[in-house]
Design a protein around this motif. Structure first.
Motif, PDB file in Angstrom:
ATOM      1  N   LEU A   1      -6.043  -0.583   5.409  1.00 31.73           N
ATOM      2  CA  LEU A   1      -5.769   0.833   5.614  1.00 31.73           C
ATOM      3  C   LEU A   1      -5.089   1.073   6.957  1.00 31.73           C
ATOM      4  O   LEU A   1      -4.266   1.949   7.088  1.00 31.73           O
ATOM      5  CB  LEU A   1      -7.085   1.614   5.522  1.00 31.73           C
ATOM      6  CG  LEU A   1      -7.013   3.095   5.320  1.00 31.73           C
ATOM      7  CD1 LEU A   1      -6.270   3.426   4.046  1.00 31.73           C
ATOM      8  CD2 LEU A   1      -8.402   3.683   5.265  1.00 31.73           C
ATOM      9  N   GLY A   2      -5.416   0.276   7.938  1.00 26.97           N
ATOM     10  CA  GLY A   2      -4.744   0.392   9.218  1.00 26.97           C
ATOM     11  C   GLY A   2      -4.842   1.769   9.821  1.00 26.97           C
ATOM     12  O   GLY A   2      -3.964   2.201  10.543  1.00 26.97           O
TER      13      GLY A   2
ATOM     14  N   PRO B   1       0.787  -1.229   0.000  1.00 21.94           N
ATOM     15  CA  PRO B   1       0.000   0.000   0.000  1.00 21.94           C
ATOM     16  C   PRO B   1       0.823   1.285   0.000  1.00 21.94           C
ATOM     17  O   PRO B   1       0.483   2.231  -0.704  1.00 21.94           O
ATOM     18  CB  PRO B   1      -0.855  -0.123   1.265  1.00 21.94           C
ATOM     19  CG  PRO B   1      -0.978  -1.587   1.483  1.00 21.94           C
ATOM     20  CD  PRO B   1       0.349  -2.151   1.050  1.00 21.94           C
ATOM     21  N   GLU B   2       1.913   1.316   0.748  1.00 22.82           N
ATOM     22  CA  GLU B   2       2.687   2.558   0.788  1.00 22.82           C
ATOM     23  C   GLU B   2       3.301   2.870  -0.571  1.00 22.82           C
ATOM     24  O   GLU B   2       3.248   4.009  -1.048  1.00 22.82           O
ATOM     25  CB  GLU B   2       3.785   2.505   1.855  1.00 22.82           C
ATOM     26  CG  GLU B   2       4.535   3.820   1.944  1.00 22.82           C
ATOM     27  CD  GLU B   2       5.648   3.847   2.986  1.00 22.82           C
ATOM     28  OE1 GLU B   2       6.287   4.914   3.108  1.00 22.82           O
ATOM     29  OE2 GLU B   2       5.889   2.831   3.661  1.00 22.82           O
ATOM     30  N   ALA B   3       3.883   1.876  -1.227  1.00 21.09           N
ATOM     31  CA  ALA B   3       4.469   2.100  -2.563  1.00 21.09           C
ATOM     32  C   ALA B   3       3.383   2.521  -3.550  1.00 21.09           C
ATOM     33  O   ALA B   3       3.595   3.416  -4.376  1.00 21.09           O
ATOM     34  CB  ALA B   3       5.185   0.846  -3.045  1.00 21.09           C
TER      35      ALA B   3
ATOM     36  N   VAL C   1      -5.610   7.207  -9.883  1.00 26.73           N
ATOM     37  CA  VAL C   1      -6.756   6.533  -9.263  1.00 26.73           C
ATOM     38  C   VAL C   1      -6.464   5.047  -9.087  1.00 26.73           C
ATOM     39  O   VAL C   1      -6.712   4.475  -8.015  1.00 26.73           O
ATOM     40  CB  VAL C   1      -8.044   6.750 -10.094  1.00 26.73           C
ATOM     41  CG1 VAL C   1      -9.141   5.793  -9.671  1.00 26.73           C
ATOM     42  CG2 VAL C   1      -8.519   8.191  -9.951  1.00 26.73           C
ATOM     43  N   LYS C   2      -5.923   4.430 -10.103  1.00 28.69           N
ATOM     44  CA  LYS C   2      -5.627   2.992 -10.044  1.00 28.69           C
ATOM     45  C   LYS C   2      -4.668   2.664  -8.901  1.00 28.69           C
ATOM     46  O   LYS C   2      -4.892   1.736  -8.131  1.00 28.69           O
ATOM     47  CB  LYS C   2      -5.051   2.534 -11.384  1.00 28.69           C
ATOM     48  CG  LYS C   2      -4.770   1.071 -11.459  1.00 28.69           C
ATOM     49  CD  LYS C   2      -4.248   0.689 -12.835  1.00 28.69           C
ATOM     50  CE  LYS C   2      -3.886  -0.776 -12.869  1.00 28.69           C
ATOM     51  NZ  LYS C   2      -3.320  -1.186 -14.147  1.00 28.69           N
ATOM     52  N   THR C   3      -3.602   3.457  -8.774  1.00 27.19           N
ATOM     53  CA  THR C   3      -2.625   3.161  -7.732  1.00 27.19           C
ATOM     54  C   THR C   3      -3.115   3.573  -6.346  1.00 27.19           C
ATOM     55  O   THR C   3      -2.802   2.910  -5.360  1.00 27.19           O
ATOM     56  CB  THR C   3      -1.258   3.803  -8.048  1.00 27.19           C
ATOM     57  OG1 THR C   3      -1.440   5.192  -8.285  1.00 27.19           O
ATOM     58  CG2 THR C   3      -0.610   3.154  -9.251  1.00 27.19           C
ATOM     59  N   LEU C   4      -3.901   4.634  -6.268  1.00 26.93           N
ATOM     60  CA  LEU C   4      -4.467   5.010  -4.969  1.00 26.93           C
ATOM     61  C   LEU C   4      -5.490   3.979  -4.502  1.00 26.93           C
ATOM     62  O   LEU C   4      -5.577   3.683  -3.306  1.00 26.93           O
ATOM     63  CB  LEU C   4      -5.083   6.405  -5.036  1.00 26.93           C
ATOM     64  CG  LEU C   4      -4.084   7.558  -5.172  1.00 26.93           C
ATOM     65  CD1 LEU C   4      -4.813   8.867  -5.469  1.00 26.93           C
ATOM     66  CD2 LEU C   4      -3.207   7.675  -3.933  1.00 26.93           C
ATOM     67  N   GLU C   5      -6.251   3.418  -5.424  1.00 27.82           N
ATOM     68  CA  GLU C   5      -7.162   2.327  -5.056  1.00 27.82           C
ATOM     69  C   GLU C   5      -6.378   1.132  -4.546  1.00 27.82           C
ATOM     70  O   GLU C   5      -6.772   0.490  -3.565  1.00 27.82           O
ATOM     71  CB  GLU C   5      -8.018   1.928  -6.255  1.00 27.82           C
ATOM     72  CG  GLU C   5      -9.110   2.900  -6.589  1.00 27.82           C
ATOM     73  CD  GLU C   5      -9.905   2.521  -7.827  1.00 27.82           C
ATOM     74  OE1 GLU C   5     -11.116   2.804  -7.836  1.00 27.82           O
ATOM     75  OE2 GLU C   5      -9.330   1.959  -8.782  1.00 27.82           O
ATOM     76  N   ALA C   6      -5.250   0.842  -5.186  1.00 32.41           N
ATOM     77  CA  ALA C   6      -4.400  -0.261  -4.717  1.00 32.41           C
ATOM     78  C   ALA C   6      -3.849   0.030  -3.326  1.00 32.41           C
ATOM     79  O   ALA C   6      -3.669  -0.886  -2.522  1.00 32.41           O
ATOM     80  CB  ALA C   6      -3.263  -0.503  -5.705  1.00 32.41           C
ATOM     81  N   ALA C   7      -3.593   1.296  -3.030  1.00 27.88           N
ATOM     82  CA  ALA C   7      -3.084   1.670  -1.710  1.00 27.88           C
ATOM     83  C   ALA C   7      -4.118   1.435  -0.615  1.00 27.88           C
ATOM     84  O   ALA C   7      -3.763   1.295   0.551  1.00 27.88           O
ATOM     85  CB  ALA C   7      -2.644   3.130  -1.708  1.00 27.88           C
TER      86      ALA C   7
ATOM     87  N   ALA D   1      -7.000   7.441   1.133  1.00 31.39           N
ATOM     88  CA  ALA D   1      -8.431   7.778   1.077  1.00 31.39           C
ATOM     89  C   ALA D   1      -8.627   9.278   0.834  1.00 31.39           C
ATOM     90  O   ALA D   1      -9.499   9.673   0.045  1.00 31.39           O
ATOM     91  CB  ALA D   1      -9.122   7.348   2.377  1.00 31.39           C
ATOM     92  N   LEU D   2      -7.821  10.113   1.473  1.00 33.29           N
ATOM     93  CA  LEU D   2      -7.924  11.561   1.282  1.00 33.29           C
ATOM     94  C   LEU D   2      -7.636  11.942  -0.173  1.00 33.29           C
ATOM     95  O   LEU D   2      -8.404  12.666  -0.804  1.00 33.29           O
ATOM     96  CB  LEU D   2      -6.970  12.296   2.224  1.00 33.29           C
ATOM     97  CG  LEU D   2      -6.831  13.810   2.016  1.00 33.29           C
ATOM     98  CD1 LEU D   2      -8.160  14.516   2.173  1.00 33.29           C
ATOM     99  CD2 LEU D   2      -5.794  14.372   2.980  1.00 33.29           C
ATOM    100  N   TYR D   3      -6.551  11.437  -0.709  1.00 28.74           N
ATOM    101  CA  TYR D   3      -6.184  11.808  -2.080  1.00 28.74           C
ATOM    102  C   TYR D   3      -7.121  11.200  -3.110  1.00 28.74           C
ATOM    103  O   TYR D   3      -7.485  11.863  -4.090  1.00 28.74           O
ATOM    104  CB  TYR D   3      -4.728  11.430  -2.358  1.00 28.74           C
ATOM    105  CG  TYR D   3      -3.783  12.460  -1.820  1.00 28.74           C
ATOM    106  CD1 TYR D   3      -3.337  13.500  -2.621  1.00 28.74           C
ATOM    107  CD2 TYR D   3      -3.364  12.427  -0.499  1.00 28.74           C
ATOM    108  CE1 TYR D   3      -2.485  14.472  -2.125  1.00 28.74           C
ATOM    109  CE2 TYR D   3      -2.517  13.394   0.006  1.00 28.74           C
ATOM    110  CZ  TYR D   3      -2.081  14.414  -0.810  1.00 28.74           C
ATOM    111  OH  TYR D   3      -1.247  15.383  -0.312  1.00 28.74           O
ATOM    112  N   LEU D   4      -7.525   9.957  -2.908  1.00 29.38           N
ATOM    113  CA  LEU D   4      -8.455   9.333  -3.849  1.00 29.38           C
ATOM    114  C   LEU D   4      -9.790  10.070  -3.831  1.00 29.38           C
ATOM    115  O   LEU D   4     -10.377  10.344  -4.885  1.00 29.38           O
ATOM    116  CB  LEU D   4      -8.651   7.858  -3.514  1.00 29.38           C
ATOM    117  CG  LEU D   4      -9.540   7.059  -4.451  1.00 29.38           C
ATOM    118  CD1 LEU D   4      -9.019   7.102  -5.889  1.00 29.38           C
ATOM    119  CD2 LEU D   4      -9.646   5.617  -3.966  1.00 29.38           C
TER     120      LEU D   4
END
Length: 193
Positions: free
Chosen positions: A94-95, A58-60, A78-84, A101-104
């Motif tokens: 999400l822990g 998620p961090e990467a 969007v694709k990578t933020l969803e993966a995060a 979530a904020l950026y997406l």
């Protein structure tokens, strides 16, 4: 990584631990590059290598999403933020991290998808309720999606109150350090620099 695995095999230690060490070192370098040159192609290459070695990470994925945003590549972001937002290796998900979530949510708001934005911004608000940026985006999503007008107003008032966004006008870097939770990737990068 191959050298670590070979050493682990010879020493009779866990090869998975060797992989974790390598990925953690790569993430530390990605954070350093992010601060030094956030638009560097080397950053994107390094993050892609991390994801090739440990997926999900998620961090990467989050940092790669920000890289795409800086380059104006909203769909890739969007694709990578969803993966995060996906669970990581230990299933923690999400822990409590509000960053993806904020950026997406903000990207979806700009793309005219306020209901999708509202869903993830509500998650961000659960873990970063003290952050006026989260309140601002959440209030906007509520208003644009036709949600509860009173809740939208409260969120927007919280964001614009004296102890909200105006407090950080002269020192915006403090916003991240003072309002995001301790496990926030952004907060931790800002605090270290």
């Amino acid at each position: 990584l191959d050298h670590y695995r070979a050493i682990a095999a010879l020493a009779g230690t866990d090869q998975a631990e060797a992989a974790v060490r390598v990925v953690e070192a790569m993430l530390a370098e990605a954070r350093r590059l992010l601060v030094a040159d956030p638009e560097s192609p080397a950053l994107a290459e390094l993050l892609s290598l991390i994801l090739a070695r440990r997926s999900p990470c998620p961090e990467a994925s989050f940092w790669l999403g920000l890289y795409h945003l800086r380059r104006g590549e909203a769909d890739a972001a969007v694709k990578t933020l969803e993966a995060a937002l996906s669970p990581d290796d230990d299933g923690a998900g999400l822990g409590g991290r509000c960053d993806p979530a904020l950026y997406l949510g903000a990207v979806w708001l700009r793309q005219g998808r306020p209901r999708d934005a509202l869903r993830v911004l509500a998650e961000a608000n659960r873990s970063a309720s003290a952050c006026p940026l989260v309140a601002w985006q959440l209030g906007t999503a509520l208003a644009e999606s036709g949600g509860d007008a009173l809740l939208a107003l409260r969120a927007l008032q919280k964001a614009t109150a004296a102890d909200g966004l105006p407090k950080f006008v002269r020192a915006p870097h403090r916003l991240w350090a003072e309002t995001l939770p301790a496990d926030s990737w952004i907060r931790n990068v800002v605090v270290r620099t």
